[in-house]
Design a protein around this motif. Sequence first.
Motif, PDB file in Angstrom:
ATOM      1  N   GLN A 283       5.631  -1.035   0.005  1.00 15.70           N
ATOM      2  CA  GLN A 283       4.196  -0.984   0.241  1.00 15.70           C
ATOM      3  C   GLN A 283       3.806   0.151   1.187  1.00 15.70           C
ATOM      4  OE1 GLN A 283       1.666  -3.068  -1.257  1.00 15.70           O
ATOM      5  NE2 GLN A 283       0.604  -1.269  -0.465  1.00 15.70           N
ATOM      6  N   ARG A 287       1.133   3.186   0.477  1.00 11.77           N
ATOM      7  CA  ARG A 287      -0.023   3.433   1.344  1.00 11.77           C
ATOM      8  C   ARG A 287      -0.008   4.869   1.867  1.00 11.77           C
ATOM      9  NH1 ARG A 287      -1.222   4.409   6.144  1.00 11.77           N
ATOM     10  NH2 ARG A 287       0.966   4.340   6.788  1.00 11.77           N
ATOM     11  N   GLY A 294      -2.366  -2.791  -3.601  1.00 11.36           N
ATOM     12  CA  GLY A 294      -1.213  -3.560  -3.168  1.00 11.36           C
ATOM     13  C   GLY A 294      -0.144  -3.647  -4.242  1.00 11.36           C
ATOM     14  N   LEU A 295       1.114  -3.681  -3.826  1.00  9.39           N
ATOM     15  CA  LEU A 295       2.223  -3.760  -4.769  1.00  9.39           C
ATOM     16  C   LEU A 295       2.144  -5.017  -5.619  1.00  9.39           C
ATOM     17  CD1 LEU A 295       4.890  -2.632  -5.849  1.00  9.39           C
ATOM     18  CD2 LEU A 295       6.051  -3.817  -3.952  1.00  9.39           C
ATOM     19  N   GLN A 296       1.769  -6.119  -5.018  1.00 13.40           N
ATOM     20  CA  GLN A 296       1.666  -7.363  -5.782  1.00 13.40           C
ATOM     21  C   GLN A 296       0.662  -7.228  -6.917  1.00 13.40           C
ATOM     22  OE1 GLN A 296       0.606 -10.772  -3.426  1.00 13.40           O
ATOM     23  NE2 GLN A 296       0.724 -12.219  -5.141  1.00 13.40           N
TER      24      GLN A 296
END
Length: 429
Positions: A283, A287, A294-296
């Motif tokens: 992450q 950024r 976001g990675l999720q």
Amino acid sequence: MSHTRPFRLLLALPGLPLPNRSPYVGQLSLAAYALQLGMQVRCVDASALEEAQLHGLDDELRQWKPDAIGISIFTQNALEAYALAQRWRRLSPRLLAGGPHATACPEEALAHGFDTVVCGEGEAALRVLSQGRLSAGIHRGSAPIELSTLPFPHTAVSCFDHPWGGAHVARLSNDVVSSRGCPGRCQFCANHGTGRIHRYRPSEHILQELLALAAQTQSRFFSFLDDAFSARRVRALELCEQLAGHNFSFSANVPPWSLRCSDFALLARACRAVAIGVESGDQEILRRFGRPLGLQRIVQVVHAAYDAGLQVTTNWMVGFPNETERALEATLTCMSQLAAVSTFMNPGGVLVPYPGTPVYESHHQRFGFSRWWLDPSRRPAPQLEMSHDPALELDFFRYSSSQRALIQRIVAFKAAHNEARIATLRASR
């Protein structure tokens, strides 16, 4: 224009690490617009020519006497472009440089023999050229052209129909550009030519092009080459619905921030394959290098595309400056987790710091790779084997032995994944 005959323009693409198998769409677009302006146009893909053929082209140009020669420059072929400029210096009263590398390094192109360097899109500069108002030096003044006014690129394929056009490239591909520009702010992206403002063609205009191209190629599948096909979400879904009504299908690059997960069921009405940039499993890397999503959320988007029945190519990048071993391990873990829903993964993927990008501007002095593209020994060789990325050997960011080993593991993981997928597809035929 004050010519007793039509203005003669040669559009040349210098040799690339791997030759094209069909005309480059950007070159065709320029040629089609120049034809619309009333010019006589010939196109050359130098990657299709041997040295002896280039000598023949020199003789051809002496006879044809072009009023201007426009050369499209990419970082990978900047040295070849500068060699062509020196070679053709006396064969035309004006040498024009354009393309992404010329846009990023205009002074460099002038220093290597060009009269005028066009920054940004070339069609607007052609319009100024046709009016006799394109001055020497760096040209930045033209506003972006309205895309719906441009002729279809494939209408210029006849511009390759001359002895030195490169016979094998004069076969149309099904590549289409439906929009230009990307609003993303990725620190590693060299999106100089079309810019950050996303502009798109009307759906009806695109549909007309696809109908004409399908009649010529006998195919109803197309590859959209847009930097960010779905940057305008509503437009992308509306276009998809229209194409489905004509039994067209396509592949496209889909930024993960541009669509909702529920959109992929609609996209799949016509879309068959998407490329999604995951880039990193860490992450902090995402950024720091301009990927705030976001990675999720990115992982959810990949799963949504797969669940909708699309072939999914996940794109990954490694070798960022100061990328830690922990970050590389996180990328390998994420890659393993997404392998089941990734039809393919992009081969290689070791970061190359292209000029004009924040990654290049922030690090070239510190790591000692300023203007690396002018040194033949520093330019990445073509990737001929999926399990090896030549960019790793150039060591732009001075990797430690442990970093290098992890990067190679990631490249090898992707290669093994792709080879297994290819073997499965072949066995199913």
